[in-house]
Design an enzyme around this catalytic site. Structure first.
Site: not given
Length: 677
Positions: A382-386
């Site tokens: 999810g968004s932790v890789v943004k």
């Protein structure tokens, strides 16, 4: 030539032959005399070599395992062992008799007794009946070498009937298994009959050596765990003396000089550090039946972990408590585990790591250790890789510090639109996009990386170039590559095989490839270190073995290892860190790290899928929660990663999503800074 001359020639030839023979015998006598008189020592030495052999004793105790504060977390304790080595002159009927005597006096677990083992025992007890199971024709084929001895033995075993075996009671079966242990393997090997024998069993064998010829009593050891099941899976297992080296590891260990019955590390740390932890066995010389110790063995070296066992215990306790609590909340039917890793981001040392899994039983819920999932499993992040996606934009020149995009839904022809978690988050710069976790910002950036001039409902087709660009940057910061942790079996996660515009956008928000928790830990540490990707590590020191329980001198120390350094300018890593800091003061990340001082991090929610009926096919849409963070922002002493899959599902009409991931992270961060204040 007259007859007289012929006789003279014949006599001369005979004399020449006799002279040659005399000369050869003289050489032989001189040589033998020389060997007997002048080379006696060499002859004796050669004879000794022929009559002398070297053997090794049993496996020595393994080295201990300590935590970073030198608390012993794996130790050894002495045990009684009964073993057997066949003596010359002992017959089959003698061994059967001893097996029965032993079966009556000691308790041997014969759960591994097979039908073939029992048939072998029947044949040993009924030799004549067994021989009669072979026909005259088959004996004839054996004599003509059309059948081998092993073929006859196979036929005998096949022809032993269930009725013939039905006469055997429990005592017979135990004796049969003991007999099998006595005969199994090489004749010159010492076979383990029972490890961890009681004092009474030990004494019985010791006092009845005249009846139990070849049986030996000795002391052995087993692994003990002062902290119980804490970190138990990662510590790994050691084979027993009776088990020896497993089949799949035989070639590797035999090449290293091990014996088949040696005790060896089977998994994780015990396997990874086998060369250090294994002891050196006693070495003996056997000459003329006399056994002499020529080299004293030593126990194995000790290893010191980077783990703080007190923090580890607290982490496992927090996860277990929150798992049970969460199962009482709505929409958590498919939530079954949480995984957490805490590291020192400056060195890559793992301070604590745990994964716990919860299952429903008839008595309620059972929580079990699932820590190996950190190494072998992977999740949709999810968004932790943004933060990594921002680095793709910066490094390719498609994003500049402060660039503003308007948050809007993205729509391609013949596909559903893709939006942020709200219909529109307004105009956002790069920091604000991270703070509010805008999907649209990442979508628009990905299209720029792909060279697409976007307009609403456009038809689109792109090649693999943009996705490869993303993967290259992601791998440089630790995503999609192994963390290098000193454990076997580490996974690289899953890489999607297809590539299209929709999948590229999914990738940019952490909705395509999967990563392990260890990789996410490596990733957040690389952000902290502004491009230096550090190897994760569990062993801090190796200490030399000592003759007592004292801690030996340092043999080697773990040195911080940089696996690679990103070519991306440090100013962009600093910008991502500013974005992560803003997350923690915004609504999405506030309170996530409890009372941690001046923290930074990134929350994540991913759409995932679950196999609800265990048929091997995913059939239920779920949501998973993830978090990466560190503190303090200016001088980090810890980083933390936590993933809780399937905390909510779409089968329910309720939109409630458990905040179990936040509770776990918040609680353990508070505990961390209490310990390390």
């Amino acid at each position: 030539m007259n007859n007289e001359n012929k006789d003279v020639v014949t006599k001369n030839r005979i004399m020449i032959v006799l002279f040659i023979m005399f000369f050869l015998f003289l050489i032989l006598i001189v040589r033998i005399s020389y060997m007997q008189i002048f080379n006696t020592k060499a002859s004796i030495a050669d004879l000794e070599k022929l009559s002398t052999k070297e053997v090794y004793g049993s496996s020595m105790p393994r080295g201990k395992i300590y935590d970073r504060n030198y608390n012993v977390i794996v130790d050894n304790v002495g045990t009684n062992m009964i073993s057997y080595k066949r003596e010359s002159g002992v017959k089959t009927e003698d061994e059967i008799e001893m097996a029965y005597l032993l079966a009556e006096k000691i308790d041997v677990d014969y759960a591994k007794l097979t039908t073939n083992i029992l048939k072998d025992f029947w044949i040993a007890n009924n030799i004549e009946k067994a021989n009669n199971k072979i026909t005259n024709k088959e004996y004839g084929e054996y004599e003509r070498r059309k059948l081998k001895a092993k073929d006859l033995e196979r036929l005998k075993i096949e022809r032993v009937t269930d009725e013939e075996l039905s006469v055997y009671e429990e005592i017979d079966k135990e004796a049969a298994y003991i007999y099998y242990l006595m005969r199994h393997g090489y004749s010159y090997d010492e076979k383990v009959i029972k490890e961890e024998a009681s004092d009474i069993e030990y004494a019985f064998v010791a006092q009845n050596k005249s009846k139990l010829k070849g049986f030996i009593v000795s002391t052995s050891w087993k692994r003990t765990y002062p902290y119980g099941d804490t970190l138990r899976q990662i510590l790994g297992n050691v084979s027993t003396s009776s088990q020896g080296i497993p089949e799949e590891l035989k070639a590797e260990y035999i090449n290293k000089g091990y014996s088949l019955n040696d005790r060896v590390g089977l998994s994780y740390l015990e396997l990874q550090y086998e060369d250090e932890l294994s002891g050196k066995k006693d070495k003996y010389k056997i000459q003329n039946g006399k056994k002499t110790l020529i080299e004293k063995g030593t126990k194995g070296n000790d290893i010191v972990l980077s783990i703080d066992i007190n923090l580890q215990q607290e982490l496992e306790k927090v996860i277990e408590e929150e798992l049970i609590k969460a199962k009482k909340e709505p929409n958590t039917e498919f939530y079954d585990h949480t995984s957490v890793v805490i590291t020192d981001p400056k060195t890559g040392e793992v301070l604590a790591m745990a994964s716990k899994q919860i299952t429903k039983t008839s008595d309620g819920y059972k929580v079990s250790d699932y820590t190996t999932n950190l190494v072998t499993g992977s999740d949709t992040p999810g968004s932790v890789v943004k933060g990594a996606s921002m680095l793709v934009g910066y490094s390719t020149g498609n994003l500049k510090i402060g660039d503003v995009f308007y948050d809007k839904c993205i729509k391609f022809k013949n596909t559903p639109q893709k939006c942020s978690w709200k219909a529109s988050l307004g105009s956002l710069n790069d920091i604000r996009a991270l703070q509010l976790s805008s999907n649209s910002y990442q979508f628009q950036l990905a299209l720029k990386v792909a060279g697409v001039n976007y307009y609403h409902n456009m038809p689109i087709k792109i090649d693999d170039t943009a996705l490869n660009t993303y993967r290259n940057v992601f791998s440089s910061v630790g995503l999609g590559v192994k963390s290098g942790i000193d454990l076997p079996f580490e996974t690289e996660g899953y890489k999607g095989k297809q590539s299209n515009a929709g999948l590229l956008l999914n990738y940019a928000i952490g909705q395509y490839d999967t990563y392990s928790v260890l990789q996410l830990s490596s990733y957040i540490n690389t952000i902290i270190n502004e491009g230096d990707r550090l190897k994760l590590n569990l062993v801090k020191e190796i200490r030399k073995a000592t003759s007592d329980d004292s801690l030996g001198e340092v043999k080697s120390t773990y040195e911080k290892t940089v696996l690679n350094t990103s070519e991306i300018d440090k100013i962009y890593f600093q910008r991502v860190k500013e974005g992560f800091k803003s997350v923690m003061v915004g609504s999405l990340g506030r309170g996530y790290m409890g009372n941690s001082p001046n923290s930074a991090g990134k929350t994540g929610t991913s759409e995932t899928f679950y196999d609800s009926n265990n048929d091997g096919k995913v059939d239920t849409e779920t949501y998973s929660k993830s978090f990466i963070g560190y503190a303090p922002y200016d001088n980090p002493v810890m980083s933390i990663v936590s993933i809780s899959p399937h905390v909510r599902h779409k089968k329910s009409n309720s939109t409630y999503a458990s905040n179990v991931n936040k509770r776990i992270v918040s609680r353990i961060c508070n505990i961390f800074f209490e310990i390390y204040k």
